[in-house]
Design an enzyme around this catalytic site. Structure first.
Site, mmCIF file in Angstrom:
data_model
loop_
_atom_site.group_PDB
_atom_site.id
_atom_site.type_symbol
_atom_site.label_atom_id
_atom_site.label_comp_id
_atom_site.label_asym_id
_atom_site.label_seq_id
_atom_site.Cartn_x
_atom_site.Cartn_y
_atom_site.Cartn_z
ATOM 1 N N GLU A 1 -6.971 4.748 7.668
ATOM 2 C CA GLU A 1 -6.742 6.174 7.402
ATOM 3 C C GLU A 1 -7.957 6.789 6.717
ATOM 4 O OE1 GLU A 1 -2.947 5.683 5.454
ATOM 5 O OE2 GLU A 1 -2.070 5.099 7.375
ATOM 6 N N ASN B 1 0.882 -1.174 0.000
ATOM 7 C CA ASN B 1 0.000 0.000 0.000
ATOM 8 C C ASN B 1 0.916 1.220 0.000
ATOM 9 O OD1 ASN B 1 -1.770 2.075 0.482
ATOM 10 N ND2 ASN B 1 -2.243 1.477 2.600
ATOM 11 N N TRP B 2 1.037 1.834 -1.156
ATOM 12 C CA TRP B 2 1.978 2.943 -1.282
ATOM 13 C C TRP B 2 1.478 4.223 -0.616
ATOM 14 C CZ3 TRP B 2 4.483 3.157 -6.857
ATOM 15 C CH2 TRP B 2 5.254 2.010 -7.043
ATOM 16 N N LYS B 3 0.208 4.247 -0.250
ATOM 17 C CA LYS B 3 -0.406 5.470 0.317
ATOM 18 C C LYS B 3 -0.136 6.637 -0.626
ATOM 19 C CE LYS B 3 0.168 3.482 4.839
ATOM 20 N NZ LYS B 3 -0.065 3.645 6.253
ATOM 21 N N GLY C 1 2.672 -1.238 4.308
ATOM 22 C CA GLY C 1 2.735 0.201 4.041
ATOM 23 C C GLY C 1 4.166 0.647 3.824
ATOM 24 N N GLY C 2 4.792 1.157 4.886
ATOM 25 C CA GLY C 2 6.133 1.742 4.788
ATOM 26 C C GLY C 2 7.145 0.857 4.079
ATOM 27 N N HIS D 1 -9.582 1.273 4.640
ATOM 28 C CA HIS D 1 -8.316 1.448 5.364
ATOM 29 C C HIS D 1 -8.565 2.381 6.554
ATOM 30 C CE1 HIS D 1 -4.207 2.608 6.306
ATOM 31 N NE2 HIS D 1 -3.825 1.521 5.666
ATOM 32 N N GLU E 1 -5.764 -5.015 10.289
ATOM 33 C CA GLU E 1 -4.750 -3.981 10.484
ATOM 34 C C GLU E 1 -5.019 -3.231 11.788
ATOM 35 O OE1 GLU E 1 -2.685 -2.825 6.638
ATOM 36 O OE2 GLU E 1 -4.415 -1.519 6.813
ATOM 37 N N SER F 1 3.105 -2.409 10.334
ATOM 38 C CA SER F 1 4.547 -2.432 10.575
ATOM 39 C C SER F 1 5.175 -3.794 10.285
ATOM 40 C CB SER F 1 4.864 -1.966 12.002
ATOM 41 O OG SER F 1 4.425 -0.633 12.195
ATOM 42 N N GLY G 1 2.120 2.042 10.750
ATOM 43 C CA GLY G 1 3.077 3.140 10.646
ATOM 44 C C GLY G 1 3.737 3.512 11.963
HETATM 45 C C1 PEP Z 1 -0.948 0.127 6.010
HETATM 46 O O1 PEP Z 1 -1.077 1.338 6.002
HETATM 47 O O2 PEP Z 1 -1.764 -0.585 5.428
HETATM 48 C C2 PEP Z 1 0.192 -0.435 6.721
HETATM 49 C C3 PEP Z 1 0.175 -1.693 7.033
HETATM 50 O O3 PEP Z 1 1.215 0.433 7.008
HETATM 51 P P1 PEP Z 1 2.623 0.072 7.719
HETATM 52 O O4 PEP Z 1 3.113 -1.202 7.109
HETATM 53 O O5 PEP Z 1 3.507 1.236 7.392
HETATM 54 O O6 PEP Z 1 2.349 -0.061 9.165
#
Ligand code: PEP
Length: 267
Positions: free
Chosen positions: A115, A26-28, A251-252, A113, A185, A230, A191
């Site tokens: 967010e 997920n590049w956001k 994500g990251g 999501h 999640e 994470s 994050g």
């Molecule tokens: C996400 O936003 O879906 C996610 C899992 O982010 P991260 O891996 O950065 O925690």
């Protein structure tokens, strides 16, 4: 409570064996054309050498769908969007319809999501409609659910994630439910660098699968449930080894080819 549900689904090793692993980035709201090209090409090249039955995809910002189609088409890496509109078309300024993403051969659409839920006030009923729109357009919705730290501390995890999932299951036929991917999640892990322990994640996945089984047991046994929060190359292996964890939503770590590929390798 969570533990007892987990015990129930641990008795389903045969069905678990049928589920392929899936790793989705997920590049956001990250990336620009030039850096995307480098990342997409590195991921496509790396995944081609690593993949052993692991499906891989990246969910890019909508303006970069054409780029994903051009650079990932023909590779082992699929692509998708991070949200879709609850409408198919019309006067909805700024929205992207699922059919528009499908025009660029997207495979996946993340819906719900945390967010989007937190910053755009998206509630589970809306998420359910978005999942329907995605399915109608031929996309696979990745339905995200997860509790905040406060909800977890107050013992509300099962209630929160169960309700979030049920809102979606309520509007889907059994055939549609069989086509979704679920992502657990925990909001407190997204994050933050704070990953759920494999046992915490497994327990939540088991309870989600048990909720799905209340609708249809064979569907529940076949649906992929991803962990997100994470996930990194060094914790991916233990998480993915859990019986109800079928992959990751990343994500990251999806923004660095070496990390994303490291997670795929860990599967
Ligand atoms: C996400 O936003 O879906 C996610 C899992 O982010 P991260 O891996 O950065 O925690």
């Amino acid at each position: 409570m969570i533990g007892s549900l987990a015990a129930t689904t641990r008795q389903m090793p045969k069905e678990q064996a049928k589920r392929a692993k899936l790793v989705v980035g997920n590049w956001k709201m990250h990336g620009r054309l030039a850096e995307n090209a480098v990342l997409m090409q590195a991921v496509a090249a790396g995944a081609a050498t690593l993949q052993k039955g692991v499906r891989t995809a990246v969910c890019v910002p909508a303006p970069y769908l054409a780029q994903a189609q051009a650079l990932l088409g023909g590779s082992v890496v699929a692509w998708g969007v991070q949200d879709v509109s609850a409408h198919t078309q019309g006067a909805y300024t700024g929205e992207v319809a699922a059919g528009m993403a499908a025009d660029f051969e997207a495979t996946f659409a993340i819906v719900g999501h945390s967010e989007r839920r937190a910053y755009h006030g998206e509630h589970s009923d809306l998420v359910a409609v978005k999942a329907q729109r995605a399915l109608e357009a031929g996309l696979t919705p990745i339905v995200c659910v997860g509790e905040t730290l406060e909800q977890r501390d107050n013992g509300l995890t099962e209630q929160v994630v169960g309700t979030q999932l049920e809102a979606v299951l309520l509007v889907l036929s059994e055939a549609q439910a069989a086509k979704i991917v679920v992502a657990y999640e925990p909001v407190w892990a997204i994050g933050t660098g704070k990953t759920a322990t494999p046992q915490i994640a497994q327990d939540a996945h088991a309870l989600l699968r048990a909720r799905m089984a209340q609708k249809n047991a064979p569907v529940a046994a076949g649906v992929q449930i991803l962990y997100g929060g994470s996930m990194k190359p060094d914790n991916a292996k233990e998480l993915m080894a859990q019986p109800d964890i079928d992959g990751g939503l990343i994500g990251g770590a999806a923004l660095k080819a070496v990390d994303f590929l490291g997670i795929i390798q860990a599967v």
